[in-house]
Each structure stands twice: as C-alpha cells, then as structure tokens.
Design an enzyme around this catalytic site. Structure first.
Site, PDB file in Angstrom:
ATOM      1  CG  ASP A   1      12.028  23.328  53.686  1.00  0.00           C
ATOM      2  OD1 ASP A   1      12.339  23.488  53.075  1.00  0.00           O
ATOM      3  OD2 ASP A   1      11.120  24.464  54.746  1.00  0.00           O
ATOM      4  CG  HIS A   2      15.629  22.816  55.888  1.00  0.00           C
ATOM      5  ND1 HIS A   2      17.065  22.991  55.857  1.00  0.00           N
ATOM      6  CD2 HIS A   2      14.439  23.852  56.056  1.00  0.00           C
ATOM      7  CE1 HIS A   2      16.954  24.718  55.717  1.00  0.00           C
ATOM      8  NE2 HIS A   2      15.514  25.284  55.516  1.00  0.00           N
TER       9      HIS A   2
ATOM     10  CG  HIS B   1      15.624  29.024  58.493  1.00  0.00           C
ATOM     11  ND1 HIS B   1      17.120  28.524  58.041  1.00  0.00           N
ATOM     12  CD2 HIS B   1      14.890  28.369  57.714  1.00  0.00           C
ATOM     13  CE1 HIS B   1      17.049  27.903  57.030  1.00  0.00           C
ATOM     14  NE2 HIS B   1      15.854  27.717  56.239  1.00  0.00           N
ATOM     15  N   GLY B   2      13.628  32.898  60.733  1.00  0.00           N
ATOM     16  CA  GLY B   2      13.073  32.626  61.746  1.00  0.00           C
ATOM     17  C   GLY B   2      13.115  34.542  61.510  1.00  0.00           C
TER      18      GLY B   2
ATOM     19  CG  HIS C   1      16.690  27.849  52.219  1.00  0.00           C
ATOM     20  ND1 HIS C   1      15.385  26.970  53.495  1.00  0.00           N
ATOM     21  CD2 HIS C   1      16.352  27.435  50.835  1.00  0.00           C
ATOM     22  CE1 HIS C   1      15.963  25.579  52.133  1.00  0.00           C
ATOM     23  NE2 HIS C   1      15.741  26.108  51.046  1.00  0.00           N
ATOM     24  N   GLY C   2      14.745  31.191  54.272  1.00  0.00           N
ATOM     25  CA  GLY C   2      14.661  32.567  55.025  1.00  0.00           C
ATOM     26  C   GLY C   2      13.697  34.031  54.875  1.00  0.00           C
ATOM     27  N   GLY C   3      12.437  33.940  54.128  1.00  0.00           N
ATOM     28  CA  GLY C   3      11.973  34.449  53.262  1.00  0.00           C
ATOM     29  C   GLY C   3      11.328  35.782  53.977  1.00  0.00           C
ATOM     30  CB  SER C   4       9.717  35.961  57.001  1.00  0.00           C
ATOM     31  OG  SER C   4       8.880  33.805  57.202  1.00  0.00           O
TER      32      SER C   4
ATOM     33  CB  THR D   1       9.037  32.680  60.449  1.00  0.00           C
ATOM     34  OG1 THR D   1      10.549  32.440  60.409  1.00  0.00           O
ATOM     35  CG2 THR D   1       9.093  34.170  62.120  1.00  0.00           C
TER      36      THR D   1
HETATM   37  P1  13P Z   1      11.518  31.302  57.576  1.00  0.00           P
HETATM   38  O1  13P Z   1      10.908  30.356  58.230  1.00  0.00           O
HETATM   39  O2  13P Z   1      12.338  32.175  58.060  1.00  0.00           O
HETATM   40  O3  13P Z   1      10.362  32.157  56.595  1.00  0.00           O
HETATM   41  O4  13P Z   1      12.087  30.532  56.911  1.00  0.00           O
HETATM   42  C1  13P Z   1      11.687  29.698  55.926  1.00  0.00           C
HETATM   43  C2  13P Z   1      12.327  28.306  55.150  1.00  0.00           C
HETATM   44  O5  13P Z   1      13.260  28.558  54.918  1.00  0.00           O
HETATM   45  C3  13P Z   1      12.431  27.392  55.182  1.00  0.00           C
HETATM   46  O6  13P Z   1      12.748  26.614  54.971  1.00  0.00           O
HETATM   47 ZN    ZN Z   2      14.837  26.579  54.928  1.00  0.00          ZN
END
Ligand code: 13P
Ligand code: ZN
Length: 275
Positions: A81-82, A174-175, A202-205, A227
């Site tokens: 990832d990334h 993200h976060g 991305h950033g699903g949390s 997250t």
């Molecule tokens: P979150 O930590 O916001 O869920 O994002 C995860 C992510 O996109 C990992 O690449």
């Molecule tokens: Zn991400």
C-alpha cells in the site's frame, strides 16, 4: 488461494461488488482479517503500508501472509500500500506481494505517468499487478480535500500507464473524519464507464454505510480500511485485564474484535459468499 490484484478485482467487477483491502500491522490484525475471510468465504486483499516493509515488521509478517494465501480456499491478494517509489515496490515484491501500489500522486500528471509506467513495466515481467493513484488522496488533517480526479486525466493515465487498478480522489481522506464525508458518486460512475482499470477508494474508515454502498454501485471495486483496523484492535485491547491470563489468551480477544469488524465490512461491500 493466491490471487493477483487484477484477478481478484476482475471477480469483483464481474459480480458487481467490492473487495475490502485491510491494512494489517501485526499478528492479531492479520489473524482477525484472515479468520473473517475464512468464515465468510470472501475474497480479501491483505495489505501493508510501505514503512512496514522498511522497518522489518514486514519481514516477519510476509511469510505468515503467504501462509494465509496458501491455506485459505478463498481468493487472497497480498498488496503493497502506498509504495513511494521503485525501490519500495521491488522490496515488497521480494517479500512475496502479488501486487504493488505506486503512489506518485503528488507529482504533476506527466511525471506521475512516467513513474507509474516504470513500475508497471517492471512488475509485468514478474506477473505482479499494479495500483496507481491519480488525484492526491491526503489526510483528514489536511485543510482542503476536494480536488477530485478529472475523468479525462484518469482516461489518459490508465491508457498511458497500463495500470490494473486506479485510486481516485472522490472525497475521502486517510484517518479519522471530523465530519462524515460526502463522496462524488457521479464522478466515480463517469470514470468507471470510461476506463478499464479497477477503481479504488482509499480512506474507507468512517465513511457512512450508504456512501460505501453508493460508491460500490457506481463502480468502486477495492476499498481500503486502515484506521478502523487499528481502532478494532485498540478498542478491544483497552478493555483487557492484561494480567488475567497468558498473553495469547488475552490477545485472542483482540483478534476476535478485528475479525468482527472485518466481517461487517465484507458484508457491507457485498463480498460475503455465505448466506
Ligand atoms: P483509512 O486509514 O482512512 O481507512 O485509509 C486506509 C487507506 O486508504 C490505506 O491506503
Ligand atoms: Zn490509502
């Protein structure tokens, strides 16, 4: 069963659902998501941030993730990832990932294309799928995060790089969100109809369930959760009486909570294969 990212997302495209990509950080988070996949027979992506490969955690985790891929009957992909650059992608491949993400999203589009294409050319030789990012997906702490990925740029980026999966900026970050995000669902649908690459959120949390469902209906095929995996771990961990039992017994409760969280997301994304 070991799957590449492209293979696993092809299955999702065909079935009209999304595959959850869980970031794992240690043995309990890995055991939690693996057990969730086993119980639901869902395809999942197990991924680690680039720093985990750099700091040595990945060295210990990778053999266990490969064991999970071989042991489970459902499709499992192991993803970087990334990845920040070519060295990071090569390192992850050496640890047995079946796909890598190259994140050159802070560069101007021409240089993003150039960097991503180099990774795609290299990865192809090794039978490894590649995810790229166009339109920077930042942090919830950033001041602004509304510069959505342009459809024309996405078409050009996919055509010129040959990537398998495309992370797009459509309103997530993200976060932990201070306020629930509102996603650009129309933009997802437009990019989905015009490109061949599988779309990644991305950033699903913390994204509300109705937004997640709408994003999947519009064509998102991979959703990243990082997250929330940490919270599922920590929420259970802080409730423990650390001296009440041997460590493996107390920590099994933590893995169990991660499993419950992962099952919830698997069902939400339509990836559950049992009734
Ligand atoms: P979150 O930590 O916001 O869920 O994002 C995860 C992510 O996109 C990992 O690449
Ligand atoms: Zn991400």
């Amino acid at each position: 069963m070991k799957y590449s990212l492209k293979e696993i997302l092809d299955v999702a495209e065909e079935g009209g659902f999304a595959v959850p990509a869980f970031n794992v950080y240690n043995l309990e988070t890995l055991m939690g998501v693996a057990k969730a996949a086993e119980e639901t027979q869902a395809p999942i992506i197990i991924q680690m941030y680039s720093r985990l490969f750099n700091t040595g955690t990945g060295e210990f985790m990778a053999p266990t993730i490969k064991y999970v891929m071989n042991k489970l009957k459902t499709p499992i992909a192991f993803h970087l990832d990334h990845g920040a650059g070519i060295p990071e992608c090569i390192r992850a491949m050496r640890f047995g990932t079946t796909s890598v993400m190259i994140d050159a999203s802070t560069l101007p589009i021409d240089r993003n294309i150039e960097t991503t294409k180099k990774v795609v050319d290299m990865a192809k030789e090794a039978g490894i799928s590649v995810e790229g990012e166009l339109g920077h997906i930042g942090s919830t702490k950033d001041e602004k995060w509304d510069a959505y990925t342009e459809t024309d740029d996405a078409v050009r980026y996919v055509n010129e790089t040959g990537i398998d999966a495309l992370a797009i900026m459509v309103g997530t970050a993200h976060g932990k969100y201070a306020q629930a995000p509102v996603l650009a669902i129309d933009r997802i649908a437009e990019i989905h109809s015009q490109t061949k690459a599988h779309l990644v959120l991305h950033g699903g949390s913390g994204v509300p369930d109705d937004q997640i469902k709408a994003a999947v209906n519009a064509g998102i095929r991979k959703i990243n959760f990082g997250t929330d995996v940490c919270y599922a771990f920590m929420d259970a961990y802080k409730e423990l009486d650390p001296y009440s039992a041997p460590l493996d017994v107390t920590m099994s409760k933590v893995a169990e909570n991660v499993k419950e969280f992962a099952i919830e997301k698997i069902k939400l994304l339509g990836a559950c294969k049992i009734q």
